[in-house]
Motif scaffolding. Structure first.
Motif, PDB file in Angstrom:
ATOM      1  N   MET A   1       0.844  -1.199   0.000  1.00 44.12           N
ATOM      2  CA  MET A   1       0.000   0.000   0.000  1.00 44.12           C
ATOM      3  C   MET A   1       0.883   1.255   0.000  1.00 44.12           C
ATOM      4  O   MET A   1       0.617   2.222  -0.723  1.00 44.12           O
ATOM      5  CB  MET A   1      -0.898  -0.039   1.237  1.00 44.12           C
ATOM      6  N   GLY A   2       1.948   1.222   0.787  1.00 44.02           N
ATOM      7  CA  GLY A   2       2.871   2.351   0.819  1.00 44.02           C
ATOM      8  C   GLY A   2       3.604   2.512  -0.502  1.00 44.02           C
ATOM      9  O   GLY A   2       3.782   3.635  -0.992  1.00 44.02           O
ATOM     10  N   ALA A   3       4.008   1.396  -1.101  1.00 42.26           N
ATOM     11  CA  ALA A   3       4.754   1.456  -2.366  1.00 42.26           C
ATOM     12  C   ALA A   3       3.870   2.014  -3.480  1.00 42.26           C
ATOM     13  O   ALA A   3       4.319   2.827  -4.294  1.00 42.26           O
ATOM     14  CB  ALA A   3       5.276   0.065  -2.733  1.00 42.26           C
ATOM     15  N   VAL A   4       2.605   1.600  -3.500  1.00 42.61           N
ATOM     16  CA  VAL A   4       1.677   2.137  -4.516  1.00 42.61           C
ATOM     17  C   VAL A   4       1.547   3.651  -4.332  1.00 42.61           C
ATOM     18  O   VAL A   4       1.550   4.414  -5.297  1.00 42.61           O
ATOM     19  CB  VAL A   4       0.288   1.451  -4.415  1.00 42.61           C
ATOM     20  N   THR A   5       1.478   4.082  -3.073  1.00 39.91           N
ATOM     21  CA  THR A   5       1.379   5.517  -2.797  1.00 39.91           C
ATOM     22  C   THR A   5       2.610   6.261  -3.287  1.00 39.91           C
ATOM     23  O   THR A   5       2.500   7.352  -3.863  1.00 39.91           O
ATOM     24  CB  THR A   5       1.220   5.745  -1.275  1.00 39.91           C
ATOM     25  N   GLU A   6       3.777   5.673  -3.052  1.00 40.13           N
ATOM     26  CA  GLU A   6       5.010   6.351  -3.481  1.00 40.13           C
ATOM     27  C   GLU A   6       5.066   6.484  -5.000  1.00 40.13           C
ATOM     28  O   GLU A   6       5.488   7.503  -5.528  1.00 40.13           O
ATOM     29  CB  GLU A   6       6.247   5.583  -2.982  1.00 40.13           C
ATOM     30  N   VAL A   7       4.638   5.439  -5.698  1.00 38.02           N
ATOM     31  CA  VAL A   7       4.737   5.440  -7.158  1.00 38.02           C
ATOM     32  C   VAL A   7       3.625   6.287  -7.789  1.00 38.02           C
ATOM     33  O   VAL A   7       3.848   6.990  -8.770  1.00 38.02           O
ATOM     34  CB  VAL A   7       4.687   3.989  -7.694  1.00 38.02           C
ATOM     35  N   HIS A   8       2.423   6.183  -7.227  1.00 34.57           N
ATOM     36  CA  HIS A   8       1.271   6.883  -7.804  1.00 34.57           C
ATOM     37  C   HIS A   8       0.765   7.966  -6.860  1.00 34.57           C
ATOM     38  O   HIS A   8      -0.025   7.701  -5.967  1.00 34.57           O
ATOM     39  CB  HIS A   8       0.106   5.919  -8.038  1.00 34.57           C
ATOM     40  N   HIS A   9       1.251   9.166  -7.016  1.00 33.54           N
ATOM     41  CA  HIS A   9       0.658  10.279  -6.267  1.00 33.54           C
ATOM     42  C   HIS A   9       1.013  11.574  -6.977  1.00 33.54           C
ATOM     43  O   HIS A   9       1.880  11.612  -7.842  1.00 33.54           O
ATOM     44  CB  HIS A   9       1.159  10.315  -4.806  1.00 33.54           C
ATOM     45  N   ALA A  10       0.294  12.605  -6.612  1.00 34.21           N
ATOM     46  CA  ALA A  10       0.608  13.940  -7.122  1.00 34.21           C
ATOM     47  C   ALA A  10       0.862  14.817  -5.902  1.00 34.21           C
ATOM     48  O   ALA A  10       0.660  14.376  -4.773  1.00 34.21           O
ATOM     49  CB  ALA A  10      -0.580  14.475  -7.924  1.00 34.21           C
ATOM     50  N   GLU A  11       1.293  16.037  -6.145  1.00 32.90           N
ATOM     51  CA  GLU A  11       1.600  16.935  -5.022  1.00 32.90           C
ATOM     52  C   GLU A  11       0.382  17.059  -4.092  1.00 32.90           C
ATOM     53  O   GLU A  11       0.501  17.019  -2.879  1.00 32.90           O
ATOM     54  CB  GLU A  11       2.011  18.310  -5.582  1.00 32.90           C
ATOM     55  N   GLN A  12      -0.810  17.183  -4.706  1.00 35.07           N
ATOM     56  CA  GLN A  12      -1.991  17.464  -3.881  1.00 35.07           C
ATOM     57  C   GLN A  12      -2.670  16.226  -3.327  1.00 35.07           C
ATOM     58  O   GLN A  12      -3.630  16.346  -2.578  1.00 35.07           O
ATOM     59  CB  GLN A  12      -3.002  18.345  -4.637  1.00 35.07           C
ATOM     60  N   GLY A  13      -2.188  15.033  -3.704  1.00 32.39           N
ATOM     61  CA  GLY A  13      -2.844  13.885  -3.105  1.00 32.39           C
ATOM     62  C   GLY A  13      -2.525  12.537  -3.712  1.00 32.39           C
ATOM     63  O   GLY A  13      -1.652  12.390  -4.568  1.00 32.39           O
ATOM     64  N   LEU A  14      -3.293  11.559  -3.216  1.00 36.59           N
ATOM     65  CA  LEU A  14      -3.115  10.158  -3.599  1.00 36.59           C
ATOM     66  C   LEU A  14      -3.648   9.933  -5.008  1.00 36.59           C
ATOM     67  O   LEU A  14      -4.339  10.805  -5.557  1.00 36.59           O
ATOM     68  CB  LEU A  14      -3.882   9.280  -2.601  1.00 36.59           C
ATOM     69  N   ALA A  15      -3.345   8.776  -5.582  1.00 40.00           N
ATOM     70  CA  ALA A  15      -3.843   8.444  -6.928  1.00 40.00           C
ATOM     71  C   ALA A  15      -3.950   6.925  -7.022  1.00 40.00           C
ATOM     72  O   ALA A  15      -3.018   6.257  -7.436  1.00 40.00           O
ATOM     73  CB  ALA A  15      -2.889   8.983  -8.000  1.00 40.00           C
ATOM     74  N   TRP A  16      -5.085   6.394  -6.601  1.00 38.70           N
ATOM     75  CA  TRP A  16      -5.217   4.938  -6.498  1.00 38.70           C
ATOM     76  C   TRP A  16      -5.455   4.281  -7.844  1.00 38.70           C
ATOM     77  O   TRP A  16      -6.323   4.726  -8.609  1.00 38.70           O
ATOM     78  CB  TRP A  16      -6.387   4.579  -5.567  1.00 38.70           C
ATOM     79  N   PRO A  17      -4.750   3.180  -8.121  1.00 39.53           N
ATOM     80  CA  PRO A  17      -5.133   2.360  -9.271  1.00 39.53           C
ATOM     81  C   PRO A  17      -6.543   1.810  -9.020  1.00 39.53           C
ATOM     82  O   PRO A  17      -6.926   1.561  -7.872  1.00 39.53           O
ATOM     83  CB  PRO A  17      -4.111   1.222  -9.263  1.00 39.53           C
ATOM     84  N   LEU A  18      -7.279   1.619 -10.096  1.00 35.55           N
ATOM     85  CA  LEU A  18      -8.655   1.124 -10.004  1.00 35.55           C
ATOM     86  C   LEU A  18      -8.782  -0.131  -9.141  1.00 35.55           C
ATOM     87  O   LEU A  18      -9.717  -0.282  -8.360  1.00 35.55           O
ATOM     88  CB  LEU A  18      -9.089   0.792 -11.436  1.00 35.55           C
ATOM     89  N   SER A  19      -7.810  -1.024  -9.277  1.00 34.09           N
ATOM     90  CA  SER A  19      -7.898  -2.345  -8.649  1.00 34.09           C
ATOM     91  C   SER A  19      -7.885  -2.296  -7.134  1.00 34.09           C
ATOM     92  O   SER A  19      -8.399  -3.204  -6.484  1.00 34.09           O
ATOM     93  CB  SER A  19      -6.737  -3.210  -9.126  1.00 34.09           C
ATOM     94  N   ILE A  20      -7.289  -1.277  -6.540  1.00 33.37           N
ATOM     95  CA  ILE A  20      -7.180  -1.279  -5.075  1.00 33.37           C
ATOM     96  C   ILE A  20      -7.720   0.005  -4.445  1.00 33.37           C
ATOM     97  O   ILE A  20      -7.522   0.250  -3.257  1.00 33.37           O
ATOM     98  CB  ILE A  20      -5.724  -1.537  -4.606  1.00 33.37           C
ATOM     99  N   ALA A  21      -8.377   0.824  -5.243  1.00 34.63           N
ATOM    100  CA  ALA A  21      -8.945   2.065  -4.701  1.00 34.63           C
ATOM    101  C   ALA A  21     -10.019   1.739  -3.672  1.00 34.63           C
ATOM    102  O   ALA A  21     -10.768   0.782  -3.837  1.00 34.63           O
ATOM    103  CB  ALA A  21      -9.549   2.886  -5.838  1.00 34.63           C
ATOM    104  N   PRO A  22     -10.122   2.533  -2.603  1.00 40.34           N
ATOM    105  CA  PRO A  22     -11.130   2.239  -1.578  1.00 40.34           C
ATOM    106  C   PRO A  22     -12.550   2.383  -2.107  1.00 40.34           C
ATOM    107  O   PRO A  22     -13.458   1.670  -1.686  1.00 40.34           O
ATOM    108  CB  PRO A  22     -10.851   3.268  -0.483  1.00 40.34           C
TER     109      PRO A  22
END
Ligand code: ATP
Ligand code: MG
Length: 411
Positions: free
Chosen positions: A300-321
């Motif tokens: 979960m942390g690694a996905v956050t590190e790879v997929h985010h922008a300055e203003q926030g998170l960016a969840w892949p469809l498969s694991i988005a809440p």
């Protein structure tokens, strides 16, 4: 779900001493709460992500024949004494208040426990092969617990162990596990490299790690820019710019996050715990084993590190809440309610921002939470919704049922 009902709220400011993006954004957006160094609570939004990651991992582990079980977290020290691992310094010793001596260790790995269980059920080559796994909290006294959920003192791991009659059968399964691991990471939105690594004191000399390139990673790897051959610097003789031993291409040094690893164990644990089977000729032999870990919370942390922008998170469809954030800018809320009901009954997980706050605040919270889609209902949209992918400024105006179709197909 109605956002007004969510008991967690986005924090206005970054938490103090959060150096990595995952520590900063996951906490700010209300996915996790840091209780102490390396110890996190997973709040409702964060738990939804962990459950989705776990579901993917379960599917892939079941797919290679893994049988799910649950082992104790409180390990009697006799298990670790059997292999000399009681002394390993990542362990937390547990002593009851009324006890004089340490009787337990909080589980930081489970090879010994499962090997011991297997001695009850394995007697012949017919009982092999099999593999079993669990998704469970592990405890490790990590000295440098400072990268958010990437390195916890308490964290969630999937650990699978496999048991075989021969090295050849083990080799066959090891490749299956490798492929299943690569599918897990791909499905979670990560490009993980398969990296040769060292074994450590308790395993074979060559093992493999799955590494995701990221500046916050703690590992250094050498990756071929042509064929993706990769080696951990711990064991590699390569340097930046070396010729790739596999294809001759140029090797580049990168930092990376280890999201999983697979270890050939040989007969190390079956010898220590006397796990043997009778082969076709009645000869008693030690079982050949492997162990295979994935850091669920680290993922979960690694996905956050790879997929985010300055203003926030960016969840892949498969694991988005949730799949879509429904932003309601109308006064009466009835059209938003109709859209929410229609999307929900089409099987789409919707987070409906029904709070009585300004449009600016709604946009900011959508940007921070990073759901894959945003659907706006406003005075301008009439009976339609304006559907946008995360990060897109303007969306497309469409009917709610068209939006349901697009959302179900993930566009
Ligand atoms: P590391 O080198 O990062 O300490 P490890 O070699 O100790 O990892 P294993 O014991 O094999 O890792 O654990 C399996 C997986 O569990 C790792 O690949 C990683 O994804 C995850 N993991 C290990 N330690 C932690 C931790 N302290 N916090 C979160 N995840 C962890
Ligand atoms: Mg470690």
């Amino acid at each position: 779900m109605l956002q007004s009902a969510l008991f967690t709220k986005a924090l206005r400011d970054d938490p103090k001493d959060a150096l990595s993006a995952n520590a900063r954004l996951l906490e700010r957006a209300g996915f996790v709460h840091k209780n102490s160094a390396g110890v996190y609570s997973y709040l409702p939004l964060g738990l939804r992500v962990l459950k989705k990651i776990s579901a993917i991992v379960r599917e892939e582990m079941d797919g290679i024949g893994g049988q799910e079980l649950l082992l104790p977290a409180l390990l009697d020290r006799k298990y670790l004494d059997a292999t000399g691992r009681f002394a390993v310094d990542v362990g937390y010793d547990v002593r009851g208040k009324k006890d004089d001596a340490v009787q337990y260790v909080l589980g930081w790995t489970h090879e010994e426990v499962l090997t011991d269980i297997a001695t009850r059920f394995v007697s012949s080559y017919r009982d092999l092969p099999f593999s079993a796994y669990q998704i469970q909290t592990k405890f490790r006294n990590e000295p440098r617990a400072k990268s958010g959920v990437l390195r916890g003192r308490e964290f969630i791991m999937k650990d699978l162990y496999s048991f075989h009659a021969s090295q050849e059968d083990f080799d066959r399964f090891y490749l299956l596990a490798k492929e299943a691991y690569l599918r897990v990471f791909r499905r979670c939105g990560l490009d993980a490299l398969y990296v040769a690594a060292g074994g450590g004191a308790f395993t074979a000399s060559v093992t493999h790690e799955f590494q995701v390139v990221s500046p916050v990673g703690e590992d250094e790897i050498f990756v071929c820019s042509k064929c993706s051959h990769a080696e951990n610097s711990e064991i590699s003789k390569l340097v930046d710019g070396s010729a790739c031993p596999a294809c001759g291409g140029a090797v580049v040094k990168k930092t990376a996050i280890e999201v999983g690893n697979i270890f050939p164990l040989g007969t190390k644990y079956s010898e220590a715990l006397d796990l043997r089977f009778a082969d076709e000729n009645g000869e008693r032999k030690h079982v050949v084993m492997g162990s295979y870990g994935i850091g669920i919370s680290r993922l979960m942390g690694a996905v956050t590190e790879v997929h985010h922008a300055e203003q926030g998170l960016a969840w892949p469809l498969s694991i988005a809440p949730f799949r879509v954030h429904l932003l309601d800018f109308t006064r009466e809320g009835t059209r938003a309610k109709a859209a929410y009901d229609a999307l929900s009954s089409a099987g789409i997980e919707v987070l409906w921002d029904d709070r009585d706050v300004s449009p600016g605040e709604k946009f900011a919270s959508a940007d921070l939470m990073g759901l894959p889609f945003r659907a706006v209902v406003s005075e301008k949209t009439g009976d339609m919704v304006e559907l946008a992918k995360r990060g897109e400024r303007a969306g497309k105006l469409m009917s709610v049922s068209d939006a349901a179709g697009e959302l179900n197909h993930g566009i």
